[in-house]
Design a protein around this motif. Sequence first.
Motif, short mmCIF file in Angstrom:
data_model
loop_
_atom_site.label_atom_id
_atom_site.label_comp_id
_atom_site.label_asym_id
_atom_site.label_seq_id
_atom_site.Cartn_x
_atom_site.Cartn_y
_atom_site.Cartn_z
N SER A 114 34.56 30.52 54.31
CA SER A 114 33.70 29.35 54.54
C SER A 114 33.72 28.38 53.37
N GLU A 115 34.23 28.83 52.22
CA GLU A 115 34.17 28.00 51.01
C GLU A 115 34.98 26.72 51.13
N LYS A 116 35.87 26.65 52.09
CA LYS A 116 36.61 25.40 52.30
C LYS A 116 35.68 24.23 52.63
N LEU A 117 34.50 24.54 53.13
CA LEU A 117 33.52 23.48 53.41
C LEU A 117 33.10 22.74 52.14
N TYR A 118 33.26 23.41 50.99
CA TYR A 118 32.83 22.80 49.72
C TYR A 118 33.70 21.61 49.34
N ILE A 119 34.82 21.47 49.98
CA ILE A 119 35.67 20.30 49.75
C ILE A 119 34.87 19.02 49.99
N ALA A 120 33.96 19.06 50.96
CA ALA A 120 33.14 17.87 51.26
C ALA A 120 32.31 17.46 50.06
N GLU A 121 31.81 18.43 49.30
CA GLU A 121 31.03 18.12 48.10
C GLU A 121 31.92 17.53 47.01
N LEU A 147 43.63 16.02 51.19
CA LEU A 147 42.83 15.04 51.92
C LEU A 147 42.11 14.12 50.95
N SER A 148 41.63 13.01 51.48
CA SER A 148 40.91 12.01 50.72
C SER A 148 39.58 11.71 51.41
N LYS A 149 38.74 10.97 50.74
CA LYS A 149 37.44 10.62 51.32
C LYS A 149 37.60 9.94 52.67
N GLU A 150 38.63 9.09 52.77
CA GLU A 150 38.80 8.25 53.94
C GLU A 150 39.12 9.03 55.22
N THR A 151 39.55 10.28 55.10
CA THR A 151 39.92 11.03 56.30
C THR A 151 38.72 11.38 57.17
N GLY A 152 37.58 11.65 56.53
CA GLY A 152 36.39 12.04 57.28
C GLY A 152 36.47 13.43 57.87
N LEU A 153 37.37 14.26 57.37
CA LEU A 153 37.60 15.57 57.98
C LEU A 153 36.33 16.42 58.07
N PHE A 154 35.54 16.44 57.00
CA PHE A 154 34.37 17.31 57.00
C PHE A 154 33.06 16.56 57.26
N ASP A 155 33.16 15.33 57.73
CA ASP A 155 31.95 14.54 57.96
C ASP A 155 31.02 15.18 58.98
N ASN A 156 31.59 15.82 59.98
CA ASN A 156 30.79 16.44 61.05
C ASN A 156 30.92 17.95 61.07
N ALA A 157 31.35 18.52 59.94
CA ALA A 157 31.49 19.97 59.84
C ALA A 157 30.18 20.59 59.38
N SER A 158 29.99 21.87 59.67
CA SER A 158 28.76 22.55 59.25
C SER A 158 28.97 24.05 59.16
N ALA A 205 41.58 16.20 42.31
CA ALA A 205 41.18 17.57 42.01
C ALA A 205 42.06 18.55 42.76
N ILE A 206 42.31 19.68 42.14
CA ILE A 206 42.91 20.84 42.81
C ILE A 206 41.82 21.89 42.89
N PHE A 207 41.56 22.38 44.09
CA PHE A 207 40.43 23.27 44.34
C PHE A 207 40.90 24.59 44.92
N THR A 208 40.30 25.69 44.46
CA THR A 208 40.59 27.00 45.02
C THR A 208 39.37 27.89 44.92
N LEU A 209 39.45 29.02 45.60
CA LEU A 209 38.40 30.05 45.55
C LEU A 209 39.01 31.31 44.98
N ALA A 210 38.40 31.88 43.94
CA ALA A 210 38.91 33.11 43.34
C ALA A 210 37.74 33.93 42.83
N LEU A 231 34.53 15.77 47.39
CA LEU A 231 34.93 14.41 47.76
C LEU A 231 33.84 13.38 47.47
N LYS A 232 32.67 13.85 47.05
CA LYS A 232 31.64 12.92 46.58
C LYS A 232 31.93 12.46 45.16
N THR A 233 32.76 13.23 44.45
CA THR A 233 33.12 12.93 43.07
C THR A 233 34.58 12.50 42.94
#
Length: 282
Positions: free
Chosen positions: A58-65, A143-154, A4-9, A67-69
């Motif tokens: 803050s919308e960059k946090l949505y990347i975590a969602e 990033l990919s699921k395996e990175t875990g970048l947003f696993d502990n983000a809030s 996916a390519i993701f952006t906020l507009a 990465l579920k798909t």
Amino acid sequence: MKRAIFTLAIGDNPMYKAAITSFEEYGKKVGADVIVSKELHYHLHVNNKKYDASPAWSEKLYIAELLKTYDRVLYLDADILVSPFAENIFEECPELDTVYMFNEGKYKDRSPHAQRINEVLGEAHWPEENGKMVYFNSGMILLSKETGLFDNASADEMQKICNEVKFYDQTYINYLIRRDKINCVSVDKRFNRMPLLGLEDYQSASFIHYAGRGYREKVPMRDLKFIIDYCEIFKDQLSEAQILDYKKQAWHWYMLKQQRKTKLPIPLLSAVFGLFHPQHKY
């Protein structure tokens, strides 16, 4: 592997329209869906005008969602133009356990932001390269699921820093990388070509980032310059009517900005500013 390519507009800025169109063309080439957030999923209270911060960051946090798909997500700011000849970043940066971003700390000292976020959220070690602190620009993130970048983000942690730390979203992502020991590699400048690298030959990059004032030079507004460049770079894919329409939209957007400042009618503003910038009026 789903990409996916993701952006906020949010809003009708013609720069966003052009950027997203370039993302869509790139998505067809690299086999990625393009997902655009047009409303916020997180609602921060941002009130420190010193840092000119936006709740939208803050919308960059949505990347975590996502990465579920999706297996891999390429985040791009909506002030980035993807060139029609851009290389496939998914192939150029293949490691799934690694976050890929551009190290702007090589060119700008961001250590005060690191020090402040450490004070608010707790100590993290920030490495240096050649005597300069490594600090990644978050306008482009792969990033990919395996990175875990947003696993502990809030969003709660973002709320704690959004009025205390400059570039709070970007600094927070850098902080997560350091605190949680996430694998991260700096991409070549062609995948996040920024104005801090100078104006020479910027149009040859794959991802051209119009951060800050962009590449405007004598053009009165960054968004105008973005559209001028878009129409030039994509001239073989756009009709004359489409180019004219984009330039008219960009000029009108510039006039709307002047109207907010002056409260004067747009026809008058267009006539006056057209005298100073006749080459940009359409």
